[in-house]
Every structure is written in structure tokens, then in C-alpha cells.
Design a protein around this motif. Sequence first.
Motif, PDB file in Angstrom:
ATOM      1  N   ALA A 290     -14.534   3.794  10.145  1.00 45.96           N
ATOM      2  CA  ALA A 290     -14.789   2.543   9.424  1.00 45.96           C
ATOM      3  C   ALA A 290     -14.452   2.690   7.942  1.00 45.96           C
TER       4      ALA A 290
ATOM      5  N   VAL B 139     -25.062   1.931  14.790  1.00 43.82           N
ATOM      6  CA  VAL B 139     -24.313   0.709  14.464  1.00 43.82           C
ATOM      7  C   VAL B 139     -24.419   0.411  12.967  1.00 43.82           C
TER       8      VAL B 139
ATOM      9  N   VAL C 133     -23.535  -8.882  12.846  1.00 38.35           N
ATOM     10  CA  VAL C 133     -23.856  -7.465  13.007  1.00 38.35           C
ATOM     11  C   VAL C 133     -25.365  -7.248  12.912  1.00 38.35           C
TER      12      VAL C 133
ATOM     13  N   THR D 234     -19.742 -12.695   9.544  1.00 38.10           N
ATOM     14  CA  THR D 234     -19.513 -11.500  10.364  1.00 38.10           C
ATOM     15  C   THR D 234     -20.641 -10.498  10.200  1.00 38.10           C
ATOM     16  N   THR D 235     -21.039 -10.245   8.962  1.00 37.23           N
ATOM     17  CA  THR D 235     -22.132  -9.298   8.735  1.00 37.23           C
ATOM     18  C   THR D 235     -23.455  -9.829   9.275  1.00 37.23           C
TER      19      THR D 235
ATOM     20  N   GLY E 141     -15.893  -0.510  12.923  1.00 35.78           N
ATOM     21  CA  GLY E 141     -17.121   0.260  13.084  1.00 35.78           C
ATOM     22  C   GLY E 141     -18.027  -0.320  14.164  1.00 35.78           C
ATOM     23  N   LEU E 142     -18.108  -1.660  14.210  1.00 34.47           N
ATOM     24  CA  LEU E 142     -18.951  -2.319  15.208  1.00 34.47           C
ATOM     25  C   LEU E 142     -18.439  -2.060  16.619  1.00 34.47           C
TER      26      LEU E 142
ATOM     27  N   SER F  24     -22.169   2.703  11.021  1.00 35.01           N
ATOM     28  CA  SER F  24     -20.746   2.452  11.245  1.00 35.01           C
ATOM     29  C   SER F  24     -20.261   1.143  10.637  1.00 35.01           C
ATOM     30  N   THR F  25     -21.173   0.297  10.192  1.00 34.39           N
ATOM     31  CA  THR F  25     -20.773  -1.015   9.674  1.00 34.39           C
ATOM     32  C   THR F  25     -21.230  -1.234   8.234  1.00 34.39           C
TER      33      THR F  25
ATOM     34  N   SER G 281     -17.151   7.395  14.272  1.00 32.11           N
ATOM     35  CA  SER G 281     -17.083   5.952  14.028  1.00 32.11           C
ATOM     36  C   SER G 281     -17.299   5.613  12.552  1.00 32.11           C
TER      37      SER G 281
ATOM     38  N   VAL H   2     -15.660  -3.314   9.005  1.00 33.80           N
ATOM     39  CA  VAL H   2     -16.917  -3.661   9.678  1.00 33.80           C
ATOM     40  C   VAL H   2     -16.682  -3.882  11.169  1.00 33.80           C
ATOM     41  N   LEU H   3     -15.615  -4.603  11.517  1.00 35.68           N
ATOM     42  CA  LEU H   3     -15.337  -4.874  12.927  1.00 35.68           C
ATOM     43  C   LEU H   3     -14.959  -3.600  13.683  1.00 35.68           C
TER      44      LEU H   3
END
Length: 574
Positions: free
Chosen positions: A527, A461, A121, A117-118, A491-492, A464-465, A523, A488-489
Amino acid sequence: MIIAFAVAPVVLVTLLIGLRGVAAMRTTSDFLVASRRVSPLLNSAAVSGEYLSAASFLGVAGLVVKDGIGALWYPVGFTAGYIAMLVLVAAPMRRSGALTVPDFAEARLASPVLRRTTAAVILVIGGLYLVPQFRTAGLVLAAVSNSPYWVGVVIAGTGVAVTLALGGMRAATYVQAFQFVLKLVLFIVPAIWLLIQVGPQVRDEAVHPVEFTEFDRDTRVDFRVGTTLTFHEPTTVRIGQSIGQSSQVRAGEWDVPEGTTVTFPRGEPVPEVSGEARPGGEGWERPLLDLQDAGHPLLGTWALVFALALGTMGLPHVIMRFHTSPDGRAARRTAALTVALLSVFYLFPGIYGVLGRVLVPQLYLSGATDIAVVALPAQVDTGWPGDTFTALLTGGAFAAFLATSLGLVLVVSGAISYDLLPGGLGWLRLTVIAVSGVVVLLALQAIRLDAGVLVTWAFTVAASTFCPLLVLGIWWSRLTVAGAMTGVLVGLFASSGAIAGTLWGLPVDGWLAILVAQPAPWSVPLAFATMIVVSLRGRPPSWSRTAMLRLHLNEDRATTPADRLRALRDENVT
């Protein structure tokens, strides 16, 4: 001529330094983090070279021309982020022993899904940051040499791809350190020359601005993208490359087609650009930034600085740079030295900006204020000194594009070939070439987009992540996989959704327009709150507190901290 004397030497030296890294590159660690043997001074110069992108070398001055003195908050946010990184992230991240941010996420929380996932991002952040680098390379080269826009884009993409494919992070480190010194010299010397050359009258006009309402000389404007101009009275213009015949534009709106060249005779009134205020007008001197012309400059300024400062702490290519340090103490020294080096550079964009408002305010008509820095010498001196300083600034600008793009392409390629689709050294090299090619194709379609806005969105972004993930992962032992993943999701999607709303012209105004155009003030807390609330509803692994503590202890150089974290985790699991 400009290509031969300004761009070619920068690209050639970049490639030669890239060859220097070939002999020392045998493993993935060599390629991604230069075997963790980079000294603090060299590393800080490389970090500064990587960080001073098109948005710093050209964009800040262009924003001053267009938006006013408040644009100088951009350098404040850029530099402040390293202070936060120095205090919260630099040393613990190095002690983690990870090669990338996703590598840290898996080492800290033992989740391959979070790692992937990261990594995804990183692709979003890298895309937002890389496209404006190549775009501005195309615009600058087109402006100073009349070459097609695509030439500069392709040159930048080729130089980055070949350098990284040959030498990886070791080559990038030497290139970026060299290019920081080059950029510093090529930015400061022309600024001093301009201040001396323009004379006392222009210097006085620069610090006592008046609105750009009338052309003080015959002024040619090249519209590389279509623009809508609003005329409040009939205006005489000449259309075309040659002097041609004059014609009159009626009062009202005129949609100027892409590729049109318009010359405005001396004394004619300046039209307005739809949605843009004229340079030097009301509020131009105000030391605040009124985002979206929403009428809330203090909120807009805080929103911007918040995004830039916290976004710096989460930029993956900056984080990766600290993994090249020998240990945590060296990483902290690198961050401290970087603050000092950046502070020297950021003394000068304001000079170009205020001079640009006097000498090249017409660039706002075509949306080309990004090239104000390289356009200034020719306005001051039409002989060989002007050509020489134009070439020097163009070379410095290309050094900025290449240095930043090297780090970004490397981290994006690492996310793909190390975190998403693990492969060997050969696969990494192929990925570098493929990523560069894709970004070139995207940049060819991005001529209409503002480089400063795209880069700011990349910071948003990242803030926020990765900022919540790194801060809580380093300083809070109760963080869980579910909390980190959800945060993370959230924030994304929150930051990306707001950015999409801005691009699609969401019909909002006032303070709400600011929070849509720059969502970091809500945001980022969202997060953080999501990670904390979801984590409190679960149970962290039994080894998480010890694993976190190891991020703050002095290194045992016998084994890497990442190895110890994984060994400790495996012992507790079995």
C-alpha cells in the motif's frame, strides 16, 4: 444471579453517565468529538478504556492457554502502536481540525471521492472489531449464568445503543474513563487473589507446564458449537447434563454436535481437537508465536507485531479519540499517558493465562478459551469467594465490551451519517441505533469465530489502509488524490483477500500460510509503495506543501486548522 450483581450495575452506570452528556450535546461536533475539550488525563483513561477490548481483557489469557507464552506478543503489539502514534500521528491529526479520518482525507487532499472510500473502509474495520465484542459478551454471560448466548449479545448491544444515542462522544468519554478504572481494579484484584489462593503447587505447575494428556478430575465440557475430537484409544465419557450412564467412545474421530455436554471421568486420556495442539505441549513455553502451526515462529511473531503496531496507528475509533483534545500538544500527551496506562494493565493477562493452563485446560476442547479468565475463580473456590470474584471479572469483562463498542459504534455511525450520507444530529442518533442492531444480528451468527483472530484482522486492514494514508498525508507533501485512493484500495483488497483465503481454507502451508493468515508484512509495504509510485506519476496541488506544513505548526485558536486548510486551497484554486 451473575446478571443481577455483575452485569446490571455496569450497564446501569453506563446509561446514567450517558444521560450526563445529553445537556451538553447540541451540535455534530459535540456528538462526535465532545467539542474538543477533553483533558489529556481524562482522554488517556478514555482511550485506554476504549482500547482494552474483549481481546485484551479475555482474549490474551485465552490465547496463552491455547497457544502458549508466545501469545504475550499481542500486548506488546497493542502497546507499541501507541508509541508509533505518539511520534507520527497524534499531534498533526489533531491540528488538522477534522472530525473523522475521512474528514482529514478530504481536508488534506480535497477529494470527496476519497472521503467516501475511506468511510467505506471504516465500515469494514468496524465490523471486524465490533462483532467479536458482542460475541464474547454472549459467551461469557452464557458460561457464568447458563443463560442463552443471545442474552449477553442483546444486553451489550442495547447498552451501547442507548448510551451513544443519549450522550454521544461526551458520554462515551466519561463512560470509557470510568470503565478503564473499573477494568483495571477488577482485573488486578482477582489476579492477586488467585495467586494467593491456588497455593504453591499450582503456582509451580503454572511455570513448569506439562502437556494436558489426562484428566486429573471429573471434567465437564459444554460444546456450544460443533467440534471434531480425535481419540487415540477407547475413552469412557458421560453425555448429557445429568450424571447419566457412562458410554465408551471408540478410537478415531467423533463429531460432537452443537449443544452437547460431555463429562470426562478422572484418569481418562484427553482427545485432540482437529487442528489444535494440546495446552502445555511441545513449544508451549517458547516465547514466540507459531501462526498456523507453520513451523516458522519468528516470522509469525514479527507478522503479528507488525500488524498490531501499525494497525493501532490506523484504527479509526482511536484516531477519532485524539480529535477530542484541545490542541496538538494535548493529543501528544494523551498518547504518552496511554502507553503508561496500558503497560500497567498488560502485566496481568499472562497470570490468568498460565493459571488457566493448569486449572481450565479443558476449555480448548470446546474452543472456549476466551472465557478462561471468568472460569478460574470457580475452579479455585466453590463457595461465595469464588462466586464473588466470578461476578467481579464478569462485570469487568462487560465493561471491556461496552467501552470498546461505544467508540466503534460511534465511528461507524459517523462514517455513515457524517461522511457517506450527511445528516444532522437526529440522523446520527438513529444511525447509532441501526448500527448496533446490525452488529447484534451479525454477532448472533458469529459464535464459531475466534474473537482474537477477528480483532487481529481488523488491525491488519487498518494497517494496510489508514496507516499509509495518515503517515504519507502528514509527512509527504507530494501525495496525490490518485496515489492515496489507489493505495487505500490496494491495501484493502490485499488484506481482505488474504483474510477471505484464510476463512475459505486456502490450501497453503509453511511460510506462505503465515503470510496469508497475517498479510500485514506484505500488504502494508504494498500500500505504501502504491501510494508513492502513483503519486510520483502525477502532480500534487500547488497548496499541498503549505497545507501539510500547517499540520506541524502550533495552532492558531482563532480558527480551526481544517478551516484554514480549506480556505488556503480555495484561494489557490480561484
